[in-house]
Design an enzyme around this catalytic site. Structure first.
Site, PDB file in Angstrom:
ATOM      1  N   ARG A  89       0.819  -1.223   0.000  1.00  0.00           N
ATOM      2  CA  ARG A  89       0.000   0.000   0.000  1.00  0.00           C
ATOM      3  C   ARG A  89       0.851   1.271   0.000  1.00  0.00           C
ATOM      4  O   ARG A  89       0.381   2.336   0.390  1.00  0.00           O
ATOM      5  CB  ARG A  89      -0.986   0.009   1.169  1.00  0.00           C
ATOM      6  CG  ARG A  89      -1.999  -1.131   1.103  1.00  0.00           C
ATOM      7  CD  ARG A  89      -3.086  -0.986   2.155  1.00  0.00           C
ATOM      8  NE  ARG A  89      -4.065  -2.052   2.014  1.00  0.00           N
ATOM      9  CZ  ARG A  89      -3.977  -3.231   2.626  1.00  0.00           C
ATOM     10  NH1 ARG A  89      -2.948  -3.492   3.421  1.00  0.00           N
ATOM     11  NH2 ARG A  89      -4.911  -4.144   2.442  1.00  0.00           N
TER      12      ARG A  89
ATOM     13  N   LYS B  62       1.872  11.261 -11.324  1.00  0.00           N
ATOM     14  CA  LYS B  62       1.019  10.302 -12.022  1.00  0.00           C
ATOM     15  C   LYS B  62       1.849   9.082 -12.412  1.00  0.00           C
ATOM     16  O   LYS B  62       2.884   9.215 -13.071  1.00  0.00           O
ATOM     17  CB  LYS B  62       0.398  10.937 -13.266  1.00  0.00           C
ATOM     18  CG  LYS B  62      -0.686  11.946 -12.927  1.00  0.00           C
ATOM     19  CD  LYS B  62      -1.154  12.704 -14.148  1.00  0.00           C
ATOM     20  CE  LYS B  62      -2.039  11.875 -15.040  1.00  0.00           C
ATOM     21  NZ  LYS B  62      -2.681  12.704 -16.101  1.00  0.00           N
TER      22      LYS B  62
ATOM     23  N   GLU C 217       7.247  17.121 -25.794  1.00  0.00           N
ATOM     24  CA  GLU C 217       6.610  17.636 -24.582  1.00  0.00           C
ATOM     25  C   GLU C 217       7.040  19.071 -24.298  1.00  0.00           C
ATOM     26  O   GLU C 217       6.283  19.858 -23.726  1.00  0.00           O
ATOM     27  CB  GLU C 217       6.934  16.728 -23.397  1.00  0.00           C
ATOM     28  CG  GLU C 217       6.324  15.323 -23.466  1.00  0.00           C
ATOM     29  CD  GLU C 217       4.822  15.300 -23.205  1.00  0.00           C
ATOM     30  OE1 GLU C 217       4.226  16.366 -22.944  1.00  0.00           O
ATOM     31  OE2 GLU C 217       4.229  14.208 -23.271  1.00  0.00           O
TER      32      GLU C 217
ATOM     33  N   LYS D 274       4.944  22.942 -15.314  1.00  0.00           N
ATOM     34  CA  LYS D 274       4.114  21.833 -14.863  1.00  0.00           C
ATOM     35  C   LYS D 274       3.743  22.006 -13.394  1.00  0.00           C
ATOM     36  O   LYS D 274       2.616  21.714 -12.979  1.00  0.00           O
ATOM     37  CB  LYS D 274       4.825  20.497 -15.081  1.00  0.00           C
ATOM     38  CG  LYS D 274       3.927  19.314 -14.736  1.00  0.00           C
ATOM     39  CD  LYS D 274       4.418  18.004 -15.304  1.00  0.00           C
ATOM     40  CE  LYS D 274       3.378  16.916 -15.141  1.00  0.00           C
ATOM     41  NZ  LYS D 274       3.814  15.619 -15.702  1.00  0.00           N
TER      42      LYS D 274
ATOM     43  N   GLU E 211      -6.442  16.040 -10.780  1.00  0.00           N
ATOM     44  CA  GLU E 211      -7.129  16.158 -12.065  1.00  0.00           C
ATOM     45  C   GLU E 211      -8.645  16.204 -11.888  1.00  0.00           C
ATOM     46  O   GLU E 211      -9.396  15.502 -12.570  1.00  0.00           O
ATOM     47  CB  GLU E 211      -6.721  14.975 -12.965  1.00  0.00           C
ATOM     48  CG  GLU E 211      -6.554  15.341 -14.413  1.00  0.00           C
ATOM     49  CD  GLU E 211      -5.836  14.277 -15.215  1.00  0.00           C
ATOM     50  OE1 GLU E 211      -5.105  14.644 -16.137  1.00  0.00           O
ATOM     51  OE2 GLU E 211      -5.999  13.074 -14.916  1.00  0.00           O
TER      52      GLU E 211
ATOM     53  N   ARG F 229      -5.611  20.563 -14.976  1.00  0.00           N
ATOM     54  CA  ARG F 229      -4.474  19.710 -15.316  1.00  0.00           C
ATOM     55  C   ARG F 229      -4.625  19.091 -16.703  1.00  0.00           C
ATOM     56  O   ARG F 229      -3.633  18.693 -17.325  1.00  0.00           O
ATOM     57  CB  ARG F 229      -4.307  18.621 -14.253  1.00  0.00           C
ATOM     58  CG  ARG F 229      -3.046  17.797 -14.404  1.00  0.00           C
ATOM     59  CD  ARG F 229      -2.714  17.022 -13.152  1.00  0.00           C
ATOM     60  NE  ARG F 229      -1.552  16.171 -13.347  1.00  0.00           N
ATOM     61  CZ  ARG F 229      -0.834  15.631 -12.358  1.00  0.00           C
ATOM     62  NH1 ARG F 229      -1.155  15.867 -11.106  1.00  0.00           N
ATOM     63  NH2 ARG F 229       0.200  14.871 -12.629  1.00  0.00           N
TER      64      ARG F 229
ATOM     65  N   ASN G 194      -2.648  17.678 -21.323  1.00  0.00           N
ATOM     66  CA  ASN G 194      -2.971  16.575 -22.232  1.00  0.00           C
ATOM     67  C   ASN G 194      -3.194  17.031 -23.666  1.00  0.00           C
ATOM     68  O   ASN G 194      -3.696  16.259 -24.497  1.00  0.00           O
ATOM     69  CB  ASN G 194      -4.218  15.836 -21.752  1.00  0.00           C
ATOM     70  CG  ASN G 194      -3.937  14.830 -20.664  1.00  0.00           C
ATOM     71  OD1 ASN G 194      -4.836  14.427 -19.943  1.00  0.00           O
ATOM     72  ND2 ASN G 194      -2.686  14.404 -20.527  1.00  0.00           N
TER      73      ASN G 194
ATOM     74  N   HIS H  67      -2.706  14.638 -26.506  1.00  0.00           N
ATOM     75  CA  HIS H  67      -2.634  13.292 -25.948  1.00  0.00           C
ATOM     76  C   HIS H  67      -3.864  12.435 -26.251  1.00  0.00           C
ATOM     77  O   HIS H  67      -3.766  11.214 -26.244  1.00  0.00           O
ATOM     78  CB  HIS H  67      -2.413  13.360 -24.434  1.00  0.00           C
ATOM     79  CG  HIS H  67      -1.007  13.730 -24.060  1.00  0.00           C
ATOM     80  ND1 HIS H  67      -0.430  14.915 -24.453  1.00  0.00           N
ATOM     81  CD2 HIS H  67      -0.072  13.076 -23.316  1.00  0.00           C
ATOM     82  CE1 HIS H  67       0.810  14.976 -23.968  1.00  0.00           C
ATOM     83  NE2 HIS H  67       1.043  13.885 -23.290  1.00  0.00           N
TER      84      HIS H  67
ATOM     85  N   HIS I  81      -2.518   9.207 -27.730  1.00  0.00           N
ATOM     86  CA  HIS I  81      -2.702   7.919 -27.056  1.00  0.00           C
ATOM     87  C   HIS I  81      -3.472   6.943 -27.940  1.00  0.00           C
ATOM     88  O   HIS I  81      -3.199   5.738 -27.930  1.00  0.00           O
ATOM     89  CB  HIS I  81      -3.445   8.124 -25.736  1.00  0.00           C
ATOM     90  CG  HIS I  81      -2.596   8.700 -24.654  1.00  0.00           C
ATOM     91  ND1 HIS I  81      -3.104   9.069 -23.420  1.00  0.00           N
ATOM     92  CD2 HIS I  81      -1.266   8.967 -24.594  1.00  0.00           C
ATOM     93  CE1 HIS I  81      -2.124   9.537 -22.660  1.00  0.00           C
ATOM     94  NE2 HIS I  81      -1.001   9.484 -23.359  1.00  0.00           N
TER      95      HIS I  81
ATOM     96  N   HIS J  32       6.285   7.756 -27.769  1.00  0.00           N
ATOM     97  CA  HIS J  32       5.222   8.561 -27.168  1.00  0.00           C
ATOM     98  C   HIS J  32       5.228   9.993 -27.707  1.00  0.00           C
ATOM     99  O   HIS J  32       4.202  10.513 -28.144  1.00  0.00           O
ATOM    100  CB  HIS J  32       5.375   8.563 -25.649  1.00  0.00           C
ATOM    101  CG  HIS J  32       4.401   9.472 -24.949  1.00  0.00           C
ATOM    102  ND1 HIS J  32       3.049   9.225 -24.908  1.00  0.00           N
ATOM    103  CD2 HIS J  32       4.595  10.642 -24.280  1.00  0.00           C
ATOM    104  CE1 HIS J  32       2.447  10.194 -24.232  1.00  0.00           C
ATOM    105  NE2 HIS J  32       3.356  11.065 -23.849  1.00  0.00           N
TER     106      HIS J  32
END
Length: 345
Positions: free
Chosen positions: A108, A130, A172, A211, A221, A226, A230, A233, A237, A250
């Site tokens: 955890r 993230k 990026e 950022k 988010e 935020r 993206n 993206h 993606h 990517h």
């Protein structure tokens, strides 16, 4: 603008420092850490972590899978890892996302340190907390928000980065210029980045600072802020999924995605006219792709329906509202998306 050597990112439970460091300094005091890296980084830089326990995963996006995630967890258990131990993610975005998610879920949660070795990881994926893995159905569908204890940006590792990987990371940086910092966009347009560029320390930390301003205000988010990170993206993606997470890197998929999404914004009268062409021109000078691979637009739209930003109202995109400004837009008509995809085949 003078480059900062370090800055602090605040989050709900405290904060962490992001700093330019040598590899020697990054691994100082980490002799007992559990290092997760990939086979390329191990080959070039494995000597830096000495006798620390380590696991090297296969190179590439394919390692962000349930199978490899399970292997990492079993390795941690075999090593007798405890809650008091630290996982060091030593690599690029794939290693950082995978090792970070393993650290977030093992017992955890155990401590995580990010030691970024690629340009993309330095300016983007190592910062913000993230972490996660992909599913066959979509990218980053399983993950968590799990901030690291520290992020080391080790620019010396860029010396062994293939040119294609370096250029991949610049996507990026262009994104930050497009959505948050037109001055940065203009800087890149005047002179694209190259390996060994003397501007790198300043530009890397400038992106981290941009950022930080976003993730500190929308850590989980939840407000839509935020989502501006993206930009490109949703399409990017979908391209990665449709091409099997291997044909394009990517950043390459994201550069195509930014051009297409700028065109979508133009069609919706949100984005300045000519933005798609402006970005495509800059990306081409940088060596980034701007045209879709041979994949059916309908296949890409199907993948977009599983994007995390999508809702019952339909597809959602982070769209430019100007140079240096962006917002999340919901209920984007699928026919418009299909037409724009077709335009860039």
């Amino acid at each position: 603008m003078k480059a900062e050597a370090r800055l602090r990112v605040e989050h709900r439970y405290g904060g962490y420092e992001v700093a330019h460091q040598s590899l020697v300094d990054a691994f100082a005091g980490q002799a007992d850490a559990l290092v997760i890296t990939d086979q390329n980084v191990l080959k070039h830089w494995g000597h830096c972590f000495g006798a620390a326990r380590h696991l090297a995963i296969p190179v590439g996006e394919g390692s962000k899978s349930l199978e490899v995630y399970g292997q990492v967890l079993r390795w941690l258990a075999d090593q007798g890892a405890r809650r008091s131990d630290t996982v060091v993610a030593f690599g690029g975005g794939v290693v950082g996302d995978l090792a970070g998610f393993a650290a977030a879920s093992y017992m955890r949660g155990i401590a995580l340190v990010q030691v970024a070795t690629t340009l993309l990881a330095m300016v983007d994926s190592s910062v913000g907390g993230k972490v996660g893995i992909d599913l066959p159905q979509g990218k980053n569908l399983v993950g968590a928000f799990y901030p690291p204890q520290h992020v080391s940006l080790c620019l010396e590792t860029l010396a062994t980065l293939p040119d294609r990987e370096f250029i991949n990371g610049t996507a990026e940086i262009w994104k930050y210029g497009a959505v948050l910092d037109e001055e940065l966009l203009q800087t890149l347009e005047r002179q694209p980045l190259g390996p060994g560029d003397t501007r790198l320390p300043e530009i890397v930390m400038r992106c981290v600072g941009l950022k930080r301003t976003v993730v500190e205000r929308d850590e989980f988010e939840t407000t839509g802020l935020r989502a501006v990170l993206n930009f490109g993206h949703t399409v990017g993606h979908a391209i990665e999924r449709a091409t099997g997470y291997g044909q394009l890197l990517h950043g390459e998929a994201i550069s195509i995605g930014m051009v297409v999404e700028a065109r979508i914004g133009e069609r919706m009268d949100l984005t300045p006219k000519g933005a798609a062409e402006r970005l495509a021109t800059g990306f081409a000078r940088q060596g980034l792709p701007t045209r879709l691979p041979q994949v059916q637009p309908a296949t890409l739209v199907g993948a977009m329906r599983l994007d995390k930003k999508a809702s019952n109202d339909g597809l959602a995109f982070a769209l430019l509202t100007g140079y240096g400004s962006c917002k999340l837009v919901s209920n984007v008509p699928e026919p418009v998306v299909l037409e724009c995809l077709q335009e860039y085949l």
